[in-house]
Design a protein around this motif. Structure first.
Motif, PDB file in Angstrom:
ATOM      1  N   VAL A 153       0.643  -1.329  -0.335  1.00 12.79           N
ATOM      2  CA  VAL A 153       0.147   0.183  -0.741  1.00 12.79           C
ATOM      3  C   VAL A 153       0.557   1.440   0.149  1.00 12.79           C
ATOM      4  N   ASP A 154       2.206   1.303   1.105  1.00 13.16           N
ATOM      5  CA  ASP A 154       3.041   2.379   1.148  1.00 13.16           C
ATOM      6  C   ASP A 154       3.784   2.338  -0.534  1.00 13.16           C
ATOM      7  N   ASP A 155       3.567   1.251  -1.632  1.00 18.06           N
ATOM      8  CA  ASP A 155       4.483   2.081  -2.593  1.00 18.06           C
ATOM      9  C   ASP A 155       3.104   2.273  -3.698  1.00 18.06           C
ATOM     10  N   LEU A 156       2.068   1.391  -3.149  1.00 17.89           N
ATOM     11  CA  LEU A 156       1.099   2.403  -4.111  1.00 17.89           C
ATOM     12  C   LEU A 156       1.219   3.658  -3.925  1.00 17.89           C
ATOM     13  N   TRP A 157       0.627   3.990  -2.222  1.00 19.20           N
ATOM     14  CA  TRP A 157       0.842   5.148  -2.332  1.00 19.20           C
ATOM     15  C   TRP A 157       1.643   6.340  -2.857  1.00 19.20           C
ATOM     16  N   ILE A 158       2.478   6.142  -2.433  1.00 21.01           N
ATOM     17  CA  ILE A 158       3.558   7.350  -3.857  1.00 21.01           C
ATOM     18  C   ILE A 158       4.292   7.625  -5.298  1.00 21.01           C
ATOM     19  N   HIS A 212      -1.521   9.818 -10.138  1.00 23.06           N
ATOM     20  CA  HIS A 212      -2.183  10.304  -9.485  1.00 23.06           C
ATOM     21  C   HIS A 212      -3.983   9.985  -9.427  1.00 23.06           C
ATOM     22  N   ASP A 213      -4.726   9.678 -11.229  1.00 22.72           N
ATOM     23  CA  ASP A 213      -5.685  10.024 -11.347  1.00 22.72           C
ATOM     24  C   ASP A 213      -5.690   8.475 -12.409  1.00 22.72           C
ATOM     25  N   ASP A 214      -5.188   7.418 -11.645  1.00 23.68           N
ATOM     26  CA  ASP A 214      -4.655   5.932 -12.139  1.00 23.68           C
ATOM     27  C   ASP A 214      -5.821   5.125 -11.228  1.00 23.68           C
ATOM     28  N   PHE A 215      -7.169   5.114 -12.437  1.00 28.28           N
ATOM     29  CA  PHE A 215      -8.235   4.409 -11.828  1.00 28.28           C
ATOM     30  C   PHE A 215      -8.472   2.958 -10.830  1.00 28.28           C
ATOM     31  N   GLU A 216      -7.321   2.398 -10.869  1.00 36.00           N
ATOM     32  CA  GLU A 216      -6.864   0.083 -10.709  1.00 36.00           C
ATOM     33  C   GLU A 216      -5.916   1.219  -9.439  1.00 36.00           C
ATOM     34  N   ILE A 217      -4.816   1.714  -9.712  1.00 35.42           N
ATOM     35  CA  ILE A 217      -4.594   1.651  -8.392  1.00 35.42           C
ATOM     36  C   ILE A 217      -4.720   2.541  -7.154  1.00 35.42           C
ATOM     37  N   LEU A 218      -5.920   3.819  -7.897  1.00 32.87           N
ATOM     38  CA  LEU A 218      -6.410   4.028  -6.774  1.00 32.87           C
ATOM     39  C   LEU A 218      -7.740   2.855  -5.564  1.00 32.87           C
ATOM     40  N   GLU A 219      -7.925   2.169  -7.234  1.00 31.93           N
ATOM     41  CA  GLU A 219      -9.170   0.973  -6.669  1.00 31.93           C
ATOM     42  C   GLU A 219      -7.837   0.353  -5.108  1.00 31.93           C
TER      43      GLU A 219
END
Length: 461
Positions: free
Chosen positions: A417-422, A430-437
Protein backbone atom coordinates in the motif's frame (compact mmCIF):
# COMPACT_ATOMS: atom_id res chain seq x y z
CA UNK A 1 73.23 68.24 -29.33
CA UNK A 2 76.55 69.86 -30.21
CA UNK A 3 78.57 67.31 -28.30
CA UNK A 4 79.76 69.89 -25.76
CA UNK A 5 79.06 69.73 -22.03
CA UNK A 6 75.75 71.44 -21.15
CA UNK A 7 75.83 74.87 -19.58
CA UNK A 8 73.76 75.17 -16.37
CA UNK A 9 71.36 72.38 -15.33
CA UNK A 10 71.43 69.00 -17.04
CA UNK A 11 68.21 67.65 -18.57
CA UNK A 12 65.89 65.68 -16.35
CA UNK A 13 66.66 61.97 -16.23
CA UNK A 14 63.43 61.06 -18.02
CA UNK A 15 64.26 63.56 -20.78
CA UNK A 16 67.88 62.54 -21.29
CA UNK A 17 66.84 58.86 -21.43
CA UNK A 18 64.19 59.74 -24.00
CA UNK A 19 66.70 61.71 -26.10
CA UNK A 20 69.00 58.70 -26.18
CA UNK A 21 66.15 56.43 -27.34
CA UNK A 22 65.04 58.96 -29.94
CA UNK A 23 68.52 59.49 -31.38
CA UNK A 24 69.06 55.71 -31.47
CA UNK A 25 65.84 55.51 -33.49
CA UNK A 26 67.33 57.92 -36.05
CA UNK A 27 65.27 61.02 -35.20
CA UNK A 28 66.96 64.23 -36.41
CA UNK A 29 66.36 67.53 -34.59
CA UNK A 30 65.43 69.19 -37.86
CA UNK A 31 62.35 66.99 -38.45
CA UNK A 32 59.54 69.39 -39.34
CA UNK A 33 56.40 67.37 -38.61
CA UNK A 34 55.03 64.02 -37.49
CA UNK A 35 54.40 61.39 -40.18
CA UNK A 36 50.89 60.55 -41.34
CA UNK A 37 49.80 56.94 -40.71
CA UNK A 38 46.02 57.03 -41.28
CA UNK A 39 44.30 58.46 -44.33
CA UNK A 40 40.97 60.18 -43.84
CA UNK A 41 39.12 57.10 -45.07
CA UNK A 42 40.92 54.75 -42.67
CA UNK A 43 40.87 56.57 -39.35
CA UNK A 44 37.14 56.03 -38.85
CA UNK A 45 37.66 52.26 -38.77
CA UNK A 46 40.59 52.64 -36.38
CA UNK A 47 38.50 54.77 -34.04
CA UNK A 48 35.47 52.47 -33.98
CA UNK A 49 37.63 49.40 -33.34
CA UNK A 50 39.54 50.98 -30.46
CA UNK A 51 38.42 50.19 -26.88
CA UNK A 52 38.85 53.84 -25.84
CA UNK A 53 36.14 54.98 -28.27
CA UNK A 54 33.43 54.26 -25.69
CA UNK A 55 35.31 56.34 -23.11
CA UNK A 56 35.75 59.41 -25.28
CA UNK A 57 32.70 61.21 -23.77
CA UNK A 58 34.15 60.63 -20.30
CA UNK A 59 37.57 61.98 -21.30
CA UNK A 60 35.99 64.97 -23.03
CA UNK A 61 33.92 65.75 -19.95
CA UNK A 62 36.98 65.45 -17.70
CA UNK A 63 39.60 67.41 -19.67
CA UNK A 64 38.30 69.09 -22.79
CA UNK A 65 36.66 72.13 -21.24
CA UNK A 66 39.70 72.77 -19.06
CA UNK A 67 42.02 72.39 -22.03
CA UNK A 68 39.97 74.76 -24.19
CA UNK A 69 39.75 77.43 -21.50
CA UNK A 70 43.51 77.28 -20.93
CA UNK A 71 44.26 77.54 -24.67
CA UNK A 72 45.36 73.92 -24.90
CA UNK A 73 44.17 70.88 -26.83
CA UNK A 74 43.35 67.35 -25.72
CA UNK A 75 44.76 64.45 -27.74
CA UNK A 76 43.93 60.72 -27.47
CA UNK A 77 46.12 58.14 -29.19
CA UNK A 78 46.31 54.38 -29.56
CA UNK A 79 49.06 52.25 -28.00
CA UNK A 80 51.44 53.10 -30.87
CA UNK A 81 51.03 56.84 -30.41
CA UNK A 82 48.81 57.32 -33.46
CA UNK A 83 46.40 60.19 -32.86
CA UNK A 84 42.78 59.04 -33.10
CA UNK A 85 41.01 62.05 -31.58
CA UNK A 86 41.88 65.62 -30.72
CA UNK A 87 39.89 68.71 -29.74
CA UNK A 88 40.29 71.95 -27.88
CA UNK A 89 41.30 75.57 -28.50
CA UNK A 90 40.84 76.48 -32.17
CA UNK A 91 44.02 78.50 -32.53
CA UNK A 92 46.11 75.75 -30.96
CA UNK A 93 44.44 73.19 -33.21
CA UNK A 94 45.47 75.28 -36.21
CA UNK A 95 49.08 75.36 -34.99
CA UNK A 96 48.92 71.63 -34.41
CA UNK A 97 47.99 71.08 -38.04
CA UNK A 98 51.33 72.56 -39.13
CA UNK A 99 53.38 69.99 -37.19
CA UNK A 100 51.13 66.97 -37.59
CA UNK A 101 49.62 67.17 -34.10
CA UNK A 102 46.36 66.09 -35.69
CA UNK A 103 44.18 63.07 -36.35
CA UNK A 104 45.99 60.24 -38.10
CA UNK A 105 49.60 61.28 -37.32
CA UNK A 106 52.19 59.26 -35.36
CA UNK A 107 53.65 60.66 -32.12
CA UNK A 108 55.74 57.83 -30.77
CA UNK A 109 59.38 58.53 -29.87
CA UNK A 110 60.35 56.54 -32.96
CA UNK A 111 58.32 58.97 -35.09
CA UNK A 112 59.07 62.44 -33.65
CA UNK A 113 61.44 61.90 -30.73
CA UNK A 114 60.88 63.09 -27.18
CA UNK A 115 57.31 64.38 -26.57
CA UNK A 116 54.55 64.06 -24.00
CA UNK A 117 52.73 61.30 -25.90
CA UNK A 118 55.60 59.13 -27.08
CA UNK A 119 57.63 59.41 -23.89
CA UNK A 120 54.61 58.62 -21.69
CA UNK A 121 53.99 55.51 -23.79
CA UNK A 122 57.68 54.57 -23.59
CA UNK A 123 57.91 54.99 -19.80
CA UNK A 124 54.44 53.76 -18.93
CA UNK A 125 53.69 56.66 -16.59
CA UNK A 126 52.48 60.29 -16.76
CA UNK A 127 55.18 62.43 -18.34
CA UNK A 128 55.57 66.13 -19.00
CA UNK A 129 57.80 67.56 -21.74
CA UNK A 130 58.37 71.31 -21.80
CA UNK A 131 59.64 73.50 -24.61
CA UNK A 132 63.29 72.74 -25.46
CA UNK A 133 63.08 69.36 -23.74
CA UNK A 134 61.59 68.20 -27.05
CA UNK A 135 64.24 66.72 -29.30
CA UNK A 136 63.07 68.26 -32.56
CA UNK A 137 63.35 72.03 -32.74
CA UNK A 138 59.96 72.69 -34.25
CA UNK A 139 58.40 71.61 -30.92
CA UNK A 140 60.40 73.97 -28.75
CA UNK A 141 57.49 76.38 -28.42
CA UNK A 142 55.18 73.51 -27.33
CA UNK A 143 54.65 71.90 -23.94
CA UNK A 144 52.67 68.73 -23.30
CA UNK A 145 51.68 66.25 -20.60
CA UNK A 146 50.71 62.69 -21.48
CA UNK A 147 49.56 59.68 -19.47
CA UNK A 148 49.16 56.10 -20.71
CA UNK A 149 45.88 54.26 -20.19
CA UNK A 150 46.37 50.64 -19.12
CA UNK A 151 43.94 47.85 -19.98
CA UNK A 152 42.97 46.24 -16.63
CA UNK A 153 42.21 42.98 -18.44
CA UNK A 154 45.46 42.41 -20.33
CA UNK A 155 47.72 44.77 -18.37
CA UNK A 156 48.87 46.27 -21.66
CA UNK A 157 48.81 49.91 -22.77
CA UNK A 158 45.67 50.86 -24.72
CA UNK A 159 46.68 54.39 -25.60
CA UNK A 160 47.60 57.80 -24.25
CA UNK A 161 45.73 60.93 -23.25
CA UNK A 162 47.63 64.20 -23.68
CA UNK A 163 47.22 67.90 -23.03
CA UNK A 164 49.35 70.14 -25.30
CA UNK A 165 49.76 73.88 -25.71
CA UNK A 166 51.95 76.47 -27.42
CA UNK A 167 53.60 77.60 -24.20
CA UNK A 168 56.95 77.05 -22.53
CA UNK A 169 55.32 75.45 -19.50
CA UNK A 170 51.98 74.11 -18.36
CA UNK A 171 50.29 74.70 -15.00
CA UNK A 172 51.80 72.41 -12.31
CA UNK A 173 48.46 70.69 -11.73
CA UNK A 174 48.29 69.53 -15.38
CA UNK A 175 50.35 66.40 -14.76
CA UNK A 176 48.08 65.36 -11.88
CA UNK A 177 44.95 66.21 -13.85
CA UNK A 178 45.95 64.19 -16.92
CA UNK A 179 47.02 61.28 -14.71
CA UNK A 180 43.71 61.38 -12.86
CA UNK A 181 41.77 61.34 -16.16
CA UNK A 182 43.72 58.26 -17.25
CA UNK A 183 43.01 56.50 -13.92
CA UNK A 184 39.33 57.40 -14.23
CA UNK A 185 39.23 55.82 -17.68
CA UNK A 186 40.93 52.71 -16.30
CA UNK A 187 38.39 52.47 -13.47
CA UNK A 188 35.53 52.50 -16.00
CA UNK A 189 37.31 49.80 -18.02
CA UNK A 190 37.76 47.76 -14.83
CA UNK A 191 34.05 48.04 -14.03
CA UNK A 192 33.12 46.81 -17.49
CA UNK A 193 35.67 44.03 -17.17
CA UNK A 194 34.14 42.84 -13.89
CA UNK A 195 30.66 42.91 -15.42
CA UNK A 196 31.93 40.86 -18.36
CA UNK A 197 33.65 38.43 -15.97
CA UNK A 198 30.37 37.88 -14.14
CA UNK A 199 28.54 37.16 -17.38
CA UNK A 200 31.22 34.69 -18.42
CA UNK A 201 31.15 32.97 -15.02
CA UNK A 202 27.37 32.71 -15.15
CA UNK A 203 27.45 31.35 -18.69
CA UNK A 204 30.05 28.66 -18.01
CA UNK A 205 29.55 27.84 -14.32
CA UNK A 206 28.20 24.43 -15.23
CA UNK A 207 31.48 23.50 -16.89
CA UNK A 208 33.66 24.11 -13.87
CA UNK A 209 34.72 21.15 -11.84
CA UNK A 210 36.39 20.88 -8.47
CA UNK A 211 39.88 21.37 -9.91
CA UNK A 212 39.07 23.54 -12.91
CA UNK A 213 39.96 27.09 -13.76
CA UNK A 214 37.95 29.54 -15.88
CA UNK A 215 40.33 31.90 -17.68
CA UNK A 216 39.75 34.93 -19.91
CA UNK A 217 41.44 35.15 -23.34
CA UNK A 218 44.01 37.45 -21.69
CA UNK A 219 44.89 34.71 -19.19
CA UNK A 220 43.15 36.12 -16.11
CA UNK A 221 41.72 33.48 -13.75
CA UNK A 222 38.12 34.44 -13.01
CA UNK A 223 36.57 31.20 -11.76
CA UNK A 224 37.20 27.82 -10.24
CA UNK A 225 38.84 26.59 -7.08
CA UNK A 226 42.19 28.00 -8.17
CA UNK A 227 44.05 25.17 -6.51
CA UNK A 228 46.64 25.40 -9.28
CA UNK A 229 47.22 29.15 -8.95
CA UNK A 230 48.06 31.17 -5.84
CA UNK A 231 45.12 33.39 -4.89
CA UNK A 232 46.88 36.74 -4.85
CA UNK A 233 44.48 38.79 -6.96
CA UNK A 234 44.96 39.32 -10.68
CA UNK A 235 46.16 35.76 -11.22
CA UNK A 236 47.20 35.04 -14.78
CA UNK A 237 48.08 31.97 -16.81
CA UNK A 238 50.03 32.15 -20.03
CA UNK A 239 47.81 30.45 -22.57
CA UNK A 240 49.39 28.34 -25.31
CA UNK A 241 49.39 29.60 -28.88
CA UNK A 242 47.80 27.05 -31.16
CA UNK A 243 47.89 24.24 -28.59
CA UNK A 244 45.69 22.66 -25.96
CA UNK A 245 48.16 22.08 -23.13
CA UNK A 246 49.58 24.39 -20.50
CA UNK A 247 51.95 23.98 -17.56
CA UNK A 248 50.44 25.39 -14.36
CA UNK A 249 52.52 27.35 -11.82
CA UNK A 250 52.71 24.27 -9.58
CA UNK A 251 54.31 22.27 -12.40
CA UNK A 252 51.33 20.14 -13.38
CA UNK A 253 50.19 19.81 -16.96
CA UNK A 254 46.64 20.79 -17.81
CA UNK A 255 44.36 20.70 -20.80
CA UNK A 256 42.99 23.92 -22.29
CA UNK A 257 39.59 24.04 -23.97
CA UNK A 258 38.23 27.11 -25.73
CA UNK A 259 34.73 28.18 -24.72
CA UNK A 260 34.60 31.05 -27.21
CA UNK A 261 34.72 33.94 -24.75
CA UNK A 262 36.91 32.15 -22.21
CA UNK A 263 39.04 29.05 -21.64
CA UNK A 264 38.56 26.09 -19.35
CA UNK A 265 41.75 24.67 -17.84
CA UNK A 266 41.67 21.27 -16.18
CA UNK A 267 44.66 19.38 -14.73
CA UNK A 268 45.16 16.02 -16.42
CA UNK A 269 43.40 13.23 -14.58
CA UNK A 270 40.32 15.30 -13.78
CA UNK A 271 39.21 15.13 -17.40
CA UNK A 272 39.30 11.33 -17.45
CA UNK A 273 36.44 10.62 -15.07
CA UNK A 274 33.71 13.28 -15.17
CA UNK A 275 30.76 12.43 -12.94
CA UNK A 276 27.46 13.15 -14.66
CA UNK A 277 24.06 12.72 -13.05
CA UNK A 278 20.80 13.29 -14.96
CA UNK A 279 17.35 14.06 -13.55
CA UNK A 280 14.83 13.43 -16.31
CA UNK A 281 11.76 11.85 -14.72
CA UNK A 282 8.58 13.72 -13.84
CA UNK A 283 10.00 17.22 -14.10
CA UNK A 284 9.29 20.21 -16.31
CA UNK A 285 12.83 21.42 -15.55
CA UNK A 286 15.30 18.62 -16.22
CA UNK A 287 18.83 19.17 -15.03
CA UNK A 288 22.24 17.58 -14.84
CA UNK A 289 24.91 17.60 -12.18
CA UNK A 290 28.49 17.60 -13.44
CA UNK A 291 30.95 16.80 -10.67
CA UNK A 292 28.45 18.11 -8.15
CA UNK A 293 27.62 21.33 -10.02
CA UNK A 294 23.96 21.67 -11.01
CA UNK A 295 23.40 22.50 -14.70
CA UNK A 296 19.87 23.38 -15.92
CA UNK A 297 19.02 21.74 -19.24
CA UNK A 298 16.88 22.89 -22.12
CA UNK A 299 14.33 20.35 -23.31
CA UNK A 300 16.35 19.64 -26.46
CA UNK A 301 19.56 19.05 -24.49
CA UNK A 302 17.69 16.85 -22.03
CA UNK A 303 16.29 14.80 -24.92
CA UNK A 304 19.75 14.30 -26.40
CA UNK A 305 21.18 13.27 -23.03
CA UNK A 306 18.31 10.85 -22.42
CA UNK A 307 18.97 9.16 -25.75
CA UNK A 308 22.73 9.03 -25.22
CA UNK A 309 22.20 7.60 -21.73
CA UNK A 310 20.09 4.84 -23.27
CA UNK A 311 22.72 4.14 -25.96
CA UNK A 312 26.07 3.88 -24.12
CA UNK A 313 27.92 2.93 -27.30
CA UNK A 314 26.94 6.24 -28.81
CA UNK A 315 24.89 7.59 -31.70
CA UNK A 316 25.74 9.43 -34.90
CA UNK A 317 24.18 12.75 -35.81
CA UNK A 318 21.98 10.93 -38.33
CA UNK A 319 20.78 8.46 -35.71
CA UNK A 320 20.09 11.15 -33.13
CA UNK A 321 18.25 13.20 -35.71
CA UNK A 322 15.98 10.30 -36.61
CA UNK A 323 15.28 9.38 -32.97
CA UNK A 324 14.44 12.98 -32.09
CA UNK A 325 12.58 14.14 -35.19
CA UNK A 326 11.82 11.08 -37.28
CA UNK A 327 12.16 11.38 -41.05
CA UNK A 328 11.89 15.18 -40.79
CA UNK A 329 15.14 15.40 -38.79
CA UNK A 330 18.22 17.31 -39.94
CA UNK A 331 21.66 16.10 -38.76
CA UNK A 332 23.05 19.65 -39.13
CA UNK A 333 20.65 20.81 -36.42
CA UNK A 334 21.79 17.99 -34.15
CA UNK A 335 25.47 18.86 -34.63
CA UNK A 336 24.77 22.46 -33.65
CA UNK A 337 22.87 21.34 -30.55
CA UNK A 338 25.64 18.91 -29.58
CA UNK A 339 28.18 21.70 -29.95
CA UNK A 340 26.20 23.83 -27.51
CA UNK A 341 25.66 20.88 -25.18
CA UNK A 342 29.38 20.12 -25.06
CA UNK A 343 29.99 23.74 -24.18
CA UNK A 344 27.69 23.28 -21.17
CA UNK A 345 28.89 19.85 -20.00
CA UNK A 346 32.66 20.00 -20.26
CA UNK A 347 34.29 16.68 -21.05
CA UNK A 348 31.13 14.64 -20.43
CA UNK A 349 30.04 14.32 -24.08
CA UNK A 350 32.41 12.74 -26.57
CA UNK A 351 32.16 12.71 -30.36
CA UNK A 352 32.53 10.22 -33.22
CA UNK A 353 30.08 8.83 -32.25
CA UNK A 354 28.36 11.12 -29.77
CA UNK A 355 28.33 9.42 -26.37
CA UNK A 356 28.49 10.07 -22.64
CA UNK A 357 31.83 9.43 -20.95
CA UNK A 358 32.94 9.05 -17.36
CA UNK A 359 30.65 8.05 -14.51
CA UNK A 360 27.06 8.45 -15.72
CA UNK A 361 23.97 8.19 -13.55
CA UNK A 362 20.40 8.88 -14.66
CA UNK A 363 17.19 8.41 -12.75
CA UNK A 364 15.63 6.73 -15.79
CA UNK A 365 18.49 4.19 -15.99
CA UNK A 366 18.33 3.46 -12.26
CA UNK A 367 14.55 2.90 -12.43
CA UNK A 368 15.02 0.45 -15.29
CA UNK A 369 17.63 -1.45 -13.29
CA UNK A 370 15.33 -1.46 -10.26
CA UNK A 371 12.54 -2.94 -12.40
CA UNK A 372 14.88 -5.69 -13.59
CA UNK A 373 15.85 -6.55 -10.00
CA UNK A 374 12.37 -6.14 -8.55
CA UNK A 375 13.74 -3.44 -6.23
CA UNK A 376 10.56 -1.62 -5.26
CA UNK A 377 12.31 0.58 -2.68
CA UNK A 378 14.54 2.17 -5.32
CA UNK A 379 11.71 2.18 -7.82
CA UNK A 380 9.31 4.17 -5.65
CA UNK A 381 12.08 6.49 -4.47
CA UNK A 382 13.30 7.50 -7.92
CA UNK A 383 10.25 7.26 -10.14
CA UNK A 384 8.81 10.77 -9.94
CA UNK A 385 6.76 10.68 -13.11
CA UNK A 386 7.04 10.27 -16.89
CA UNK A 387 10.30 10.61 -18.77
CA UNK A 388 10.56 14.21 -20.05
CA UNK A 389 6.78 14.75 -20.14
CA UNK A 390 7.03 17.67 -22.59
CA UNK A 391 9.08 15.77 -25.15
CA UNK A 392 7.48 14.97 -28.51
CA UNK A 393 10.43 12.89 -29.71
CA UNK A 394 9.10 9.64 -31.24
CA UNK A 395 11.78 7.54 -29.57
CA UNK A 396 11.39 9.16 -26.15
CA UNK A 397 7.60 8.92 -26.29
CA UNK A 398 7.95 5.16 -26.80
CA UNK A 399 10.44 4.91 -23.93
CA UNK A 400 8.18 7.03 -21.72
CA UNK A 401 5.09 4.90 -22.39
CA UNK A 402 6.99 1.65 -21.91
CA UNK A 403 8.56 2.80 -18.64
CA UNK A 404 5.24 4.03 -17.23
CA UNK A 405 3.58 0.72 -18.11
CA UNK A 406 6.35 -1.36 -16.54
CA UNK A 407 6.38 0.68 -13.33
CA UNK A 408 2.60 0.52 -13.01
CA UNK A 409 2.50 -3.21 -13.72
CA UNK A 410 5.26 -3.96 -11.20
CA UNK A 411 3.58 -1.99 -8.45
CA UNK A 412 0.14 -3.49 -9.08
CA UNK A 413 1.62 -6.96 -8.96
CA UNK A 414 4.03 -6.63 -6.05
CA UNK A 415 3.68 -3.21 -4.45
CA UNK A 416 2.61 -2.61 -0.87
CA UNK A 417 0.00 0.00 0.00
CA UNK A 418 2.87 2.36 0.80
CA UNK A 419 4.41 1.72 -2.63
CA UNK A 420 1.09 2.28 -4.36
CA UNK A 421 0.47 5.49 -2.43
CA UNK A 422 3.88 6.88 -3.35
CA UNK A 423 3.17 6.08 -6.99
CA UNK A 424 -0.22 7.80 -6.68
CA UNK A 425 1.60 11.06 -5.88
CA UNK A 426 3.29 11.08 -9.29
CA UNK A 427 1.69 12.60 -12.40
CA UNK A 428 1.36 9.09 -13.83
CA UNK A 429 -0.40 7.54 -10.87
CA UNK A 430 -2.35 10.50 -9.49
CA UNK A 431 -5.63 9.64 -11.25
CA UNK A 432 -4.95 6.00 -12.14
CA UNK A 433 -8.30 4.22 -11.55
CA UNK A 434 -6.83 0.79 -10.85
CA UNK A 435 -4.08 2.10 -8.54
CA UNK A 436 -6.65 4.07 -6.53
CA UNK A 437 -8.98 1.08 -6.27
CA UNK A 438 -6.15 -1.07 -4.90
CA UNK A 439 -5.41 1.57 -2.27
CA UNK A 440 -9.10 1.73 -1.25
CA UNK A 441 -9.42 -2.03 -1.06
CA UNK A 442 -6.28 -2.42 1.05
CA UNK A 443 -6.79 0.39 3.56
CA UNK A 444 -9.32 1.00 6.31
CA UNK A 445 -11.88 3.78 6.13
CA UNK A 446 -9.92 5.58 8.85
CA UNK A 447 -6.79 5.72 6.72
CA UNK A 448 -6.27 9.14 5.14
CA UNK A 449 -5.10 7.40 1.96
CA UNK A 450 -8.43 5.60 1.71
CA UNK A 451 -10.32 8.91 1.87
CA UNK A 452 -8.00 10.64 -0.59
CA UNK A 453 -8.32 7.81 -3.12
CA UNK A 454 -12.13 7.95 -2.84
CA UNK A 455 -12.11 11.71 -3.49
CA UNK A 456 -9.96 11.28 -6.60
CA UNK A 457 -12.18 8.51 -7.93
CA UNK A 458 -15.30 10.62 -7.29
CA UNK A 459 -13.78 13.52 -9.16
CA UNK A 460 -13.12 11.30 -12.18
CA UNK A 461 -16.59 9.76 -12.12
Amino acid sequence: MSGNAPQGESPRTVISASWRRSLAAGIHPEVRAAPLVYDVGDIGDARSAHPLSELLPLLNHTLLQIADEAAHIMVVTDADGHILWRDGHREVLRHGDTIGLADGFAWSEEAVGTNGIGTALATGRPTSVYSAEHLIKVLHHWSCVGSPIIDPDSGEVLGCIDISGTTETLPPATVALVGAAARLAESHLALRMRESDERIRSRHQGRLRASGLLVTPSGRVIGGERIAVPVTGGERITLPVGGDRVVLPDGRSARVESLGDAYLIMPYGVWDTPRLSLTLLGTERPHAELDGVRVPLSLRHAEILALLASHPRGLTADQLSFLLYGDAGNPVTIRAEIHRLRAVLSGAVAAKPYRLVGEVEADVLTVREALSRGDLVTLTRLYQGPLLPRSESPALRRERDELDARVRSELLAKGSVDDLWIFAQTPTGHDDFEILEHIINRTSVNDHRHAAALVRLSADA
